[in-house]
Design a protein around this motif. Structure first.
Motif, PDB file in Angstrom:
ATOM      1  N   LYS A  31     -57.529 -34.373 -15.438  1.00 49.72           N
ATOM      2  CA  LYS A  31     -58.027 -36.172 -15.899  1.00 49.72           C
ATOM      3  C   LYS A  31     -58.452 -36.848 -14.771  1.00 49.72           C
ATOM      4  CE  LYS A  31     -54.841 -38.118 -19.100  1.00 49.72           C
ATOM      5  NZ  LYS A  31     -53.772 -39.394 -19.579  1.00 49.72           N
ATOM      6  N   THR A  32     -57.828 -36.516 -13.382  1.00 49.33           N
ATOM      7  CA  THR A  32     -58.761 -36.754 -12.505  1.00 49.33           C
ATOM      8  C   THR A  32     -59.508 -35.755 -11.756  1.00 49.33           C
ATOM      9  OG1 THR A  32     -56.137 -37.825 -11.604  1.00 49.33           O
ATOM     10  CG2 THR A  32     -58.241 -37.548  -9.650  1.00 49.33           C
ATOM     11  N   THR A  33     -59.156 -34.728 -11.719  1.00 44.05           N
ATOM     12  CA  THR A  33     -60.220 -33.856 -11.748  1.00 44.05           C
ATOM     13  C   THR A  33     -61.612 -33.703 -11.894  1.00 44.05           C
ATOM     14  OG1 THR A  33     -58.572 -32.181 -10.960  1.00 44.05           O
ATOM     15  CG2 THR A  33     -60.675 -31.113 -11.806  1.00 44.05           C
ATOM     16  N   LEU A  34     -61.269 -33.563 -14.046  1.00 47.02           N
ATOM     17  CA  LEU A  34     -62.803 -34.393 -14.382  1.00 47.02           C
ATOM     18  C   LEU A  34     -63.479 -35.700 -14.228  1.00 47.02           C
ATOM     19  CD1 LEU A  34     -61.385 -31.824 -17.630  1.00 47.02           C
ATOM     20  CD2 LEU A  34     -63.068 -31.636 -15.712  1.00 47.02           C
ATOM     21  N   LYS A  35     -62.616 -36.655 -14.634  1.00 49.41           N
ATOM     22  CA  LYS A  35     -63.151 -38.322 -14.720  1.00 49.41           C
ATOM     23  C   LYS A  35     -64.058 -38.646 -13.325  1.00 49.41           C
ATOM     24  CE  LYS A  35     -59.917 -41.269 -13.781  1.00 49.41           C
ATOM     25  NZ  LYS A  35     -58.866 -42.505 -13.297  1.00 49.41           N
ATOM     26  N   GLY A  36     -65.329 -38.956 -13.858  1.00 51.03           N
ATOM     27  CA  GLY A  36     -66.280 -38.873 -13.002  1.00 51.03           C
ATOM     28  C   GLY A  36     -66.984 -37.716 -12.641  1.00 51.03           C
ATOM     29  N   LYS A  37     -67.055 -37.394 -13.348  1.00 42.43           N
ATOM     30  CA  LYS A  37     -67.330 -35.980 -12.867  1.00 42.43           C
ATOM     31  C   LYS A  37     -68.433 -35.304 -13.541  1.00 42.43           C
ATOM     32  CE  LYS A  37     -65.678 -35.186  -8.849  1.00 42.43           C
ATOM     33  NZ  LYS A  37     -63.390 -35.129  -9.063  1.00 42.43           N
ATOM     34  N   THR A  38     -69.808 -34.386 -13.556  1.00 34.29           N
ATOM     35  CA  THR A  38     -70.561 -33.934 -14.296  1.00 34.29           C
ATOM     36  C   THR A  38     -70.340 -32.200 -14.343  1.00 34.29           C
ATOM     37  OG1 THR A  38     -72.116 -35.550 -13.780  1.00 34.29           O
ATOM     38  CG2 THR A  38     -72.870 -33.655 -14.880  1.00 34.29           C
ATOM     39  N   ALA A  39     -70.120 -31.938 -15.447  1.00 37.76           N
ATOM     40  CA  ALA A  39     -69.675 -30.503 -15.379  1.00 37.76           C
ATOM     41  C   ALA A  39     -71.204 -29.552 -15.241  1.00 37.76           C
ATOM     42  CB  ALA A  39     -69.200 -29.929 -16.452  1.00 37.76           C
ATOM     43  N   CYS A  40     -71.498 -29.071 -14.930  1.00 38.89           N
ATOM     44  CA  CYS A  40     -72.938 -28.372 -14.522  1.00 38.89           C
ATOM     45  C   CYS A  40     -72.847 -26.657 -14.954  1.00 38.89           C
ATOM     46  CB  CYS A  40     -73.410 -28.320 -13.560  1.00 38.89           C
ATOM     47  SG  CYS A  40     -73.890 -29.963 -12.785  1.00 38.89           S
ATOM     48  N   LYS A  41     -72.979 -25.793 -16.084  1.00 37.93           N
ATOM     49  CA  LYS A  41     -73.113 -24.560 -16.511  1.00 37.93           C
ATOM     50  C   LYS A  41     -74.288 -24.008 -16.495  1.00 37.93           C
ATOM     51  CE  LYS A  41     -71.356 -21.085 -18.078  1.00 37.93           C
ATOM     52  NZ  LYS A  41     -71.559 -19.921 -17.426  1.00 37.93           N
ATOM     53  N   LEU A  42     -74.611 -23.580 -15.611  1.00 42.73           N
ATOM     54  CA  LEU A  42     -75.825 -22.907 -16.030  1.00 42.73           C
ATOM     55  C   LEU A  42     -75.975 -21.585 -16.546  1.00 42.73           C
ATOM     56  CD1 LEU A  42     -78.389 -22.469 -14.110  1.00 42.73           C
ATOM     57  CD2 LEU A  42     -77.196 -21.054 -12.457  1.00 42.73           C
ATOM     58  N   THR A  43     -76.745 -21.007 -16.928  1.00 41.83           N
ATOM     59  CA  THR A  43     -76.660 -19.759 -18.022  1.00 41.83           C
ATOM     60  C   THR A  43     -78.059 -19.308 -17.462  1.00 41.83           C
ATOM     61  OG1 THR A  43     -75.382 -20.015 -19.945  1.00 41.83           O
ATOM     62  CG2 THR A  43     -76.614 -18.397 -20.512  1.00 41.83           C
ATOM     63  N   GLY A  44     -78.758 -18.049 -16.831  1.00 41.17           N
ATOM     64  CA  GLY A  44     -79.660 -17.743 -16.422  1.00 41.17           C
ATOM     65  C   GLY A  44     -80.264 -18.130 -15.919  1.00 41.17           C
ATOM     66  N   ASN A  45     -81.335 -18.842 -15.611  1.00 38.73           N
ATOM     67  CA  ASN A  45     -82.765 -19.903 -14.656  1.00 38.73           C
ATOM     68  C   ASN A  45     -82.605 -21.244 -15.432  1.00 38.73           C
ATOM     69  OD1 ASN A  45     -82.768 -17.677 -13.050  1.00 38.73           O
ATOM     70  ND2 ASN A  45     -84.540 -17.084 -13.831  1.00 38.73           N
ATOM     71  N   ASP A  46     -81.411 -21.179 -16.553  1.00 39.36           N
ATOM     72  CA  ASP A  46     -81.784 -22.728 -16.960  1.00 39.36           C
ATOM     73  C   ASP A  46     -80.219 -23.619 -17.302  1.00 39.36           C
ATOM     74  OD1 ASP A  46     -82.839 -24.734 -18.380  1.00 39.36           O
ATOM     75  OD2 ASP A  46     -83.001 -23.694 -20.569  1.00 39.36           O
ATOM     76  N   TRP A  47     -79.875 -24.789 -17.295  1.00 35.68           N
ATOM     77  CA  TRP A  47     -78.600 -24.968 -17.682  1.00 35.68           C
ATOM     78  C   TRP A  47     -78.569 -25.125 -18.909  1.00 35.68           C
ATOM     79  CZ3 TRP A  47     -76.188 -25.754 -13.112  1.00 35.68           C
ATOM     80  CH2 TRP A  47     -76.553 -25.409 -12.270  1.00 35.68           C
ATOM     81  N   GLU A  48     -77.585 -24.941 -19.044  1.00 29.13           N
ATOM     82  CA  GLU A  48     -76.696 -24.798 -20.655  1.00 29.13           C
ATOM     83  C   GLU A  48     -76.795 -26.195 -20.714  1.00 29.13           C
ATOM     84  OE1 GLU A  48     -73.018 -22.212 -23.548  1.00 29.13           O
ATOM     85  OE2 GLU A  48     -74.005 -21.488 -20.615  1.00 29.13           O
ATOM     86  N   TRP A  49     -75.126 -26.984 -20.132  1.00 28.26           N
ATOM     87  CA  TRP A  49     -75.164 -28.017 -20.258  1.00 28.26           C
ATOM     88  C   TRP A  49     -75.162 -28.902 -18.858  1.00 28.26           C
ATOM     89  CZ3 TRP A  49     -70.105 -28.225 -18.501  1.00 28.26           C
ATOM     90  CH2 TRP A  49     -69.432 -26.829 -18.832  1.00 28.26           C
ATOM     91  N   GLN A  50     -74.434 -29.900 -18.827  1.00 32.61           N
ATOM     92  CA  GLN A  50     -74.445 -31.270 -17.638  1.00 32.61           C
ATOM     93  C   GLN A  50     -73.705 -31.776 -18.638  1.00 32.61           C
ATOM     94  OE1 GLN A  50     -77.745 -30.877 -15.004  1.00 32.61           O
ATOM     95  NE2 GLN A  50     -79.177 -30.504 -16.901  1.00 32.61           N
ATOM     96  N   GLU A  51     -72.461 -31.772 -18.368  1.00 33.63           N
ATOM     97  CA  GLU A  51     -72.066 -33.461 -18.976  1.00 33.63           C
ATOM     98  C   GLU A  51     -71.134 -34.015 -18.250  1.00 33.63           C
ATOM     99  OE1 GLU A  51     -71.951 -30.938 -23.208  1.00 33.63           O
ATOM    100  OE2 GLU A  51     -70.259 -30.773 -22.338  1.00 33.63           O
TER     101      GLU A  51
END
Length: 143
Positions: free
Chosen positions: A42-62
């Motif tokens: 919980k501490t690792t994820l809370k208040g963080k934006t998870a970024c997943k890059l696929t190729g040259n584009d962001w697949e998601w930013q949550e």
């Protein structure tokens, strides 16, 4: 013609090699599980934006809001495609910690492993379902 013993050997070798190649999320591969006493995950994820890059584009930013809301950055403050809630997230604690993401009626549960490169893999058992995500402090664009 391949003799039966040889064809069985080839099949077994291919099965074992394929399974070994699929294993990603384990201590033996240099990963460390994001879990432990207390609320480590919980501490690792809370208040963080998870970024997943696929190729040259962001697949998601949550963004993982502290209240359990999962917010998609999209184009930030853009009036047409701006940031908006897309679901919820929750994490259990302890050595078996897992994170669950819920989007409407669909839920996905993962173990989270940190790689040697400092990125994160979201896994189901020993299989990485999402590889190489990074975590940013706060709610922000991954760019």
């Amino acid at each position: 013609m391949i003799k039966p013993i040889i064809s069985v050997s080839i099949f077994l070798l291919a099965s074992v090699a394929g399974e070994a190649m699929a294993i990603n999320c384990s201590v033996s591969n240099g990963y460390s599980r994001v879990a432990g006493d207390g609320d480590v995950l919980k501490t690792t994820l809370k208040g963080k934006t998870a970024c997943k890059l696929t190729g040259n584009d962001w697949e998601w930013q949550e963004y993982h809001d502290a209240d359990g809301t999962l917010i998609d950055w999209k184009k930030g403050s853009d009036l047409v495609d701006g940031t908006s809630p897309v679901g919820t997230w929750s994490a259990t604690d302890g050595n078996g910690a897992q994170v669950t993401y819920t989007y409407g009626a669909q839920s996905y549960t993962y173990e989270v492993w940190k790689t040697k490169l400092g990125l994160y893999d979201f896994c189901t058992g020993a299989i990485a379902k999402v590889r190489g995500a990074s975590l940013l402090d706060g709610q922000d664009s991954c760019d």
